[in-house]
Design a protein around this motif. Structure first.
Motif, short mmCIF file in Angstrom:
data_model
loop_
_atom_site.label_atom_id
_atom_site.label_comp_id
_atom_site.label_asym_id
_atom_site.label_seq_id
_atom_site.Cartn_x
_atom_site.Cartn_y
_atom_site.Cartn_z
N UNK A 90 -84.16 28.24 -4.72
CA UNK A 90 -84.99 27.85 -5.86
C UNK A 90 -85.12 28.91 -6.95
N UNK A 91 -84.98 30.19 -6.55
CA UNK A 91 -85.24 31.26 -7.51
C UNK A 91 -84.04 32.19 -7.66
N UNK A 92 -83.92 32.76 -8.85
CA UNK A 92 -82.92 33.81 -9.07
C UNK A 92 -83.43 34.70 -10.19
N UNK A 93 -82.98 35.93 -10.14
CA UNK A 93 -83.41 36.87 -11.17
C UNK A 93 -82.36 36.93 -12.26
N UNK A 94 -82.83 36.90 -13.50
CA UNK A 94 -81.93 37.00 -14.64
C UNK A 94 -82.05 38.42 -15.20
N UNK A 95 -80.95 39.15 -15.22
CA UNK A 95 -81.03 40.54 -15.67
C UNK A 95 -81.17 40.65 -17.20
N UNK A 96 -80.87 39.56 -17.92
CA UNK A 96 -80.97 39.68 -19.38
C UNK A 96 -82.41 39.63 -19.87
N UNK A 97 -83.32 39.01 -19.08
CA UNK A 97 -84.72 39.02 -19.48
C UNK A 97 -85.63 39.62 -18.41
N UNK A 98 -85.05 40.01 -17.28
CA UNK A 98 -85.83 40.63 -16.20
C UNK A 98 -86.72 39.65 -15.44
N UNK A 99 -86.59 38.35 -15.74
CA UNK A 99 -87.48 37.37 -15.11
C UNK A 99 -86.87 36.75 -13.86
N UNK A 100 -87.76 36.37 -12.95
CA UNK A 100 -87.31 35.56 -11.82
C UNK A 100 -87.55 34.10 -12.23
N UNK A 101 -86.47 33.35 -12.27
CA UNK A 101 -86.55 31.97 -12.74
C UNK A 101 -86.57 30.99 -11.57
N UNK A 102 -87.25 29.89 -11.83
CA UNK A 102 -87.16 28.77 -10.90
C UNK A 102 -86.10 27.82 -11.44
N UNK A 103 -85.42 27.12 -10.53
CA UNK A 103 -84.27 26.31 -10.95
C UNK A 103 -84.60 25.24 -12.00
N UNK A 104 -85.72 24.54 -11.83
CA UNK A 104 -86.01 23.45 -12.75
C UNK A 104 -86.23 23.92 -14.19
N UNK A 105 -87.17 24.85 -14.41
CA UNK A 105 -87.31 25.33 -15.80
C UNK A 105 -86.03 25.96 -16.34
N UNK A 106 -85.26 26.60 -15.47
CA UNK A 106 -84.00 27.19 -15.92
C UNK A 106 -83.06 26.11 -16.42
N UNK A 107 -83.04 24.98 -15.71
CA UNK A 107 -82.14 23.87 -16.09
C UNK A 107 -82.55 23.24 -17.42
N UNK A 108 -83.83 23.47 -17.79
CA UNK A 108 -84.33 22.84 -19.02
C UNK A 108 -84.20 23.76 -20.24
N UNK A 109 -83.63 24.93 -20.02
CA UNK A 109 -83.42 25.84 -21.16
C UNK A 109 -82.49 25.19 -22.17
N UNK A 110 -82.63 25.60 -23.39
CA UNK A 110 -81.75 25.11 -24.45
C UNK A 110 -80.31 25.53 -24.05
N UNK A 111 -79.31 24.61 -24.21
CA UNK A 111 -77.98 24.84 -23.64
C UNK A 111 -77.34 26.21 -23.94
N UNK A 112 -77.46 26.70 -25.16
CA UNK A 112 -76.78 27.97 -25.42
C UNK A 112 -77.48 29.14 -24.71
N UNK A 113 -78.80 29.04 -24.56
CA UNK A 113 -79.52 30.09 -23.82
C UNK A 113 -79.17 30.00 -22.35
N UNK A 114 -79.08 28.78 -21.87
CA UNK A 114 -78.72 28.60 -20.46
C UNK A 114 -77.32 29.17 -20.19
N UNK A 115 -76.37 28.86 -21.09
CA UNK A 115 -75.01 29.35 -20.91
C UNK A 115 -74.95 30.86 -20.87
#
Ligand code: ZN
Length: 290
Positions: free
Chosen positions: A2-27
């Motif tokens: 369910x969770x992973x850390x993103x080194x570009x923002x230092x945040x631990x993300x949950x899968x659902x909100x991550x999937x809802x990111x604007x496509x270019x940010x998600x990419x």
């Protein structure tokens, strides 16, 4: 998971909100993911056509609490030696080169140490007499497998000869000299150089001109593998890829020319023009954590 850390923002993300990111940010963010617990390479998988919800996966450290049991899905078809089966316990190859169609990808791993003066500088390495029997035939699949599993193999001085066909040598030398991990690519050594490169894929895309791009994450120098449009379809069909998303989290081994973009200032791109020179494989969790 369910969770992973993103080194570009230092945040631990949950899968659902991550999937809802604007496509270019998600990419962009999906190229910078780590397991929040063990810090190993992680990737994001969008919701699949078959209804698997969006989730993260990771290649966890052996001690990681989030590690799940892995199984191989193609045991019966696996021609690995028993030694390799041991190291492979846990890996699932869900994309593979068909043995018949991929016959020319087979390589020979020469285990006998070269005689003095032989086997250096990419010269053809000729084995005579008794030593001939100690050469072992490998496939790209097995080479990639060893690279992923064994740091000792990556830096080894075992000789490898890659044959283009039954007679012509494409590349030969020691593993450490002719096979390079994405994270070890450096401009002054690899720019414009053809060799085998390997590393993990964080995302895959098709550009409007029909090329398939396999992108690695920031911790792997953001290397991309560009597969030319004329072989893109063949590549996807050889590895039985329905959706490009399926390639996220796979490892790739590819022979091609490395070229740094932007007059050498940008990132490394490996250009692949033949489907015989590329192999991808992937892990699949038995009980996928979603
Ligand atoms: Zn982990």
């Amino acid at each position: 998971m369910q969770h992973a850390k993103c080194t570009s923002d230092g945040k631990v993300w949950e899968a659902l909100p991550f999937s809802q990111l604007e496509p270019s940010r998600l990419d962009s963010k999906r190229l910078s993911l780590l397991c929040a617990e063990c810090g190993e390479f992680a990737w994001f998988r969008k919701e699949s056509r078959h209804g698997h919800p969006a989730h993260f996966c990771a290649r966890h450290d052996s001690e990681c609490n989030l590690k799940v049991e892995y199984v191989t899905s193609d045991d019966q078809r696996d021609d690995a030696t028993s030694e390799e089966e041991q190291v492979s316990a846990g890996d699932t190859i869900i994309v593979r080169l068909d043995q018949e169609q991929g016959g020319e990808v087979e390589v020979k791993d020469v285990l006998a140490p070269p005689k003095e003066g032989q086997g250096e500088g990419g010269r053809t390495f000729i084995i005579k007499g008794k030593n001939r029997e100690s050469s072992q035939q490998f496939t790209l699949r097995r080479i990639l497998h060893r690279l992923v599993q064994s740091p000792a193999f990556r830096s080894s001085n075992s000789n490898i000869v890659f044959y283009k066909n039954s007679e012509d040598v494409m590349l030969s030398g020691q593993v450490s000299d002719i096979v390079c991990g994405f994270e070890d690519i450096v401009k002054n050594k690899h720019d414009d150089k053809t060799m085998f490169y390997w590393g993990p894929i964080a995302s895959a895309k098709k550009s409007p001109d029909g090329k398939v791009w396999l992108n690695s994450g920031g911790q792997y120098r953001s290397v991309s593998v560009a597969i030319f449009e004329d072989i893109a379809k063949e590549f996807l069909s050889l590895f039985d890829v329905d959706e490009l998303e399926d390639l996220a989290g796979a490892y790739v081994l590819v022979a091609g020319r490395c070229h740094f973009t932007g007059n050498g200032e940008g990132k490394p791109v490996i250009w692949c023009g033949t489907s015989k020179y590329i192999f991808v494989r992937k892990y699949k969790a038995k009980n996928l954590q979603v």
